[in-house]
Design a protein around this motif. Structure first.
Motif, PDB file in Angstrom:
ATOM      1  N   ARG A   1      -6.279  -7.981 -13.432  1.00 23.93           N
ATOM      2  CA  ARG A   1      -5.596  -7.033 -12.548  1.00 23.93           C
ATOM      3  C   ARG A   1      -4.953  -7.738 -11.346  1.00 23.93           C
ATOM      4  O   ARG A   1      -3.872  -7.375 -10.900  1.00 23.93           O
TER       5      ARG A   1
ATOM      6  N   LYS B   1      -1.249 -11.646  -7.725  1.00 23.70           N
ATOM      7  CA  LYS B   1      -1.282 -10.840  -6.511  1.00 23.70           C
ATOM      8  C   LYS B   1      -1.718 -11.706  -5.323  1.00 23.70           C
ATOM      9  O   LYS B   1      -2.368 -12.740  -5.487  1.00 23.70           O
TER      10      LYS B   1
ATOM     11  N   GLU C   1      -2.027  -7.420  -2.063  1.00 22.34           N
ATOM     12  CA  GLU C   1      -2.870  -6.497  -2.810  1.00 22.34           C
ATOM     13  C   GLU C   1      -4.093  -6.117  -1.984  1.00 22.34           C
ATOM     14  O   GLU C   1      -4.513  -4.958  -1.973  1.00 22.34           O
ATOM     15  N   LYS C   2      -4.659  -7.110  -1.289  1.00 23.35           N
ATOM     16  CA  LYS C   2      -5.870  -6.869  -0.533  1.00 23.35           C
ATOM     17  C   LYS C   2      -5.851  -7.622   0.796  1.00 23.35           C
ATOM     18  O   LYS C   2      -5.294  -8.713   0.886  1.00 23.35           O
TER      19      LYS C   2
ATOM     20  N   VAL D   1      -3.329  -0.843   5.443  1.00 18.37           N
ATOM     21  CA  VAL D   1      -3.283   0.039   4.277  1.00 18.37           C
ATOM     22  C   VAL D   1      -2.142   1.045   4.402  1.00 18.37           C
ATOM     23  O   VAL D   1      -1.420   1.324   3.432  1.00 18.37           O
TER      24      VAL D   1
ATOM     25  N   GLY E   1       1.238  -0.437   3.400  1.00 11.95           N
ATOM     26  CA  GLY E   1       1.542  -0.854   2.038  1.00 11.95           C
ATOM     27  C   GLY E   1       0.544  -1.778   1.374  1.00 11.95           C
ATOM     28  O   GLY E   1       0.650  -2.034   0.169  1.00 11.95           O
ATOM     29  N   VAL E   2      -0.420  -2.329   2.125  1.00  8.03           N
ATOM     30  CA  VAL E   2      -1.467  -3.139   1.493  1.00  8.03           C
ATOM     31  C   VAL E   2      -2.330  -2.186   0.659  1.00  8.03           C
ATOM     32  O   VAL E   2      -2.731  -1.126   1.135  1.00  8.03           O
ATOM     33  N   THR E   3      -2.609  -2.558  -0.593  1.00 10.46           N
ATOM     34  CA  THR E   3      -3.287  -1.634  -1.506  1.00 10.46           C
ATOM     35  C   THR E   3      -4.672  -1.249  -1.021  1.00 10.46           C
ATOM     36  O   THR E   3      -5.069  -0.082  -1.075  1.00 10.46           O
ATOM     37  N   SER E   4      -5.449  -2.224  -0.541  1.00  6.45           N
ATOM     38  CA  SER E   4      -6.782  -1.911  -0.034  1.00  6.45           C
ATOM     39  C   SER E   4      -7.207  -2.952   0.982  1.00  6.45           C
ATOM     40  O   SER E   4      -6.750  -4.098   0.956  1.00  6.45           O
TER      41      SER E   4
ATOM     42  N   ARG F   1      -9.000   2.512   1.239  1.00  6.33           N
ATOM     43  CA  ARG F   1      -7.747   2.665   0.486  1.00  6.33           C
ATOM     44  C   ARG F   1      -6.826   3.595   1.247  1.00  6.33           C
ATOM     45  O   ARG F   1      -7.273   4.542   1.844  1.00  6.33           O
TER      46      ARG F   1
END
Length: 296
Positions: free
Chosen positions: A24, A28, A212-213, A263, A266-269, A296
């Motif tokens: 996943r 990223k 992504e994180k 978050v 735009g940062v996924t988590s 999130r």
């Protein structure tokens, strides 16, 4: 000596559990704020470096932003200069800023770079001055003495906040298969250097990179309820409620606000994890349970 059947089963379970996460997060970007005990305990330093190298090896792009407050304070003390703080921020005159640059941009940054490289990575150290990475502006601090008079504006010197981030040099390093290690020093329009909170820099870098994180290493288990239970899997609206009712307070507030802003941008988590646990980054990334607070 071979593993026992039980140990072999546990190892196999951990590896199989990690596989979907590796798939996943491949290609990223993960921005990690490195600080606290993980920066001073020798075994934790080694496990952090191995985690970062493993991430890069399986195709994830780690970007490290580090602090260094205790190291700055230690050198200032050796030089006979007392540390002074206002609202939790170090008062940084020109002389202190020289020490900050020497410690963050030199000693600490290069130690982290060397640590990662010794474990098989290819790290490159940067400050915000390199490639015009971090543009800063002077931070304005006000203090209210509770007397009803207008708040007093306090000059704390070369302490800044992020005005803008240009990640061209970071992108170039990531594409070249390097691991960027960033010291939170920015430069203002006046040409002066500014010391910036590392959590804030990590959050802004994550935003601009579209990470992504965002992972913030701390000296606590994460965000705790009033009963001391670990809170995780939180939405931004729930975090807002926890701030409003006072559950989140004190030193955790700036970290939570940094995570929230990332978050929402735009940062996924965002993850607030316990840097006192060996391989905390790897456990948070590659296991179902994780080890800290996820927003999130």
């Amino acid at each position: 000596m071979s593993l026992s059947p039980e140990s072999a089963t546990n190892v196999a379970r951990v590896l199989s559990e990690a596989l979907p996460y590796i798939r996943r997060f491949r290609d990223k970007t993960v921005v990690i704020k490195y600080g606290g005990n993980a920066m001073v305990d020798e075994s934790l330093k080694q496990s952090f470096a191995r985690d970062v190298v493993l991430m890069k090896t399986v195709g994830i792009n780690p970007v490290v932003v580090h602090g260094g407050g205790p190291q700055i304070g230690s050198l200032l003390k050796r030089l006979g200069k007392e540390s002074e703080f206002v609202s939790g921020m170090r008062v940084t005159d020109a002389e202190t800023m020289d020490v900050v640059e020497m410690v963050l941009g030199g000693l600490v940054n290069k130690e982290i770079v060397n640590l990662i490289n010794r474990h098989g990575g290819s790290a490159v150290g940067l400050t915000g001055k390199d490639g015009d990475l971090i543009r800063a502006r002077k931070l304005t601090v006000t203090q209210d003495d509770g007397s009803g008079n207008p708040p007093e504006i306090v000059d704390i010197g070369h302490v800044g906040e992020v005005e803008s981030i240009d990640v061209s040099v970071v992108d170039m390093l990531v594409q070249g298969n390097f691991i960027p290690v960033i010291a939170p020093i920015g430069v203002g329009e006046d040409g002066h250097s500014y010391n910036i909170n590392a959590d804030l820099v990590a959050g802004k870098v994550a935003e601009v990179l579209g990470a992504e994180k965002l992972i913030l290493l701390t000296n606590t288990r994460g965000l705790l309820s009033r009963e001391g239970e670990l809170l995780t899997g939180l939405s931004t609206s729930v975090v807002d409620e926890l701030i409003a009712d006072g559950t989140i307070h004190g030193g955790m507030l700036p970290k939570i606000r940094c995570a929230l802003e990332a978050v929402r941008s735009g940062v996924t988590s965002a993850h607030i994890i316990d840097g006192r646990v060996k391989h905390a980054v790897m456990v948070e990334l590659f296991t179902d349970e994780g080890i800290g607070t996820l927003i999130r």
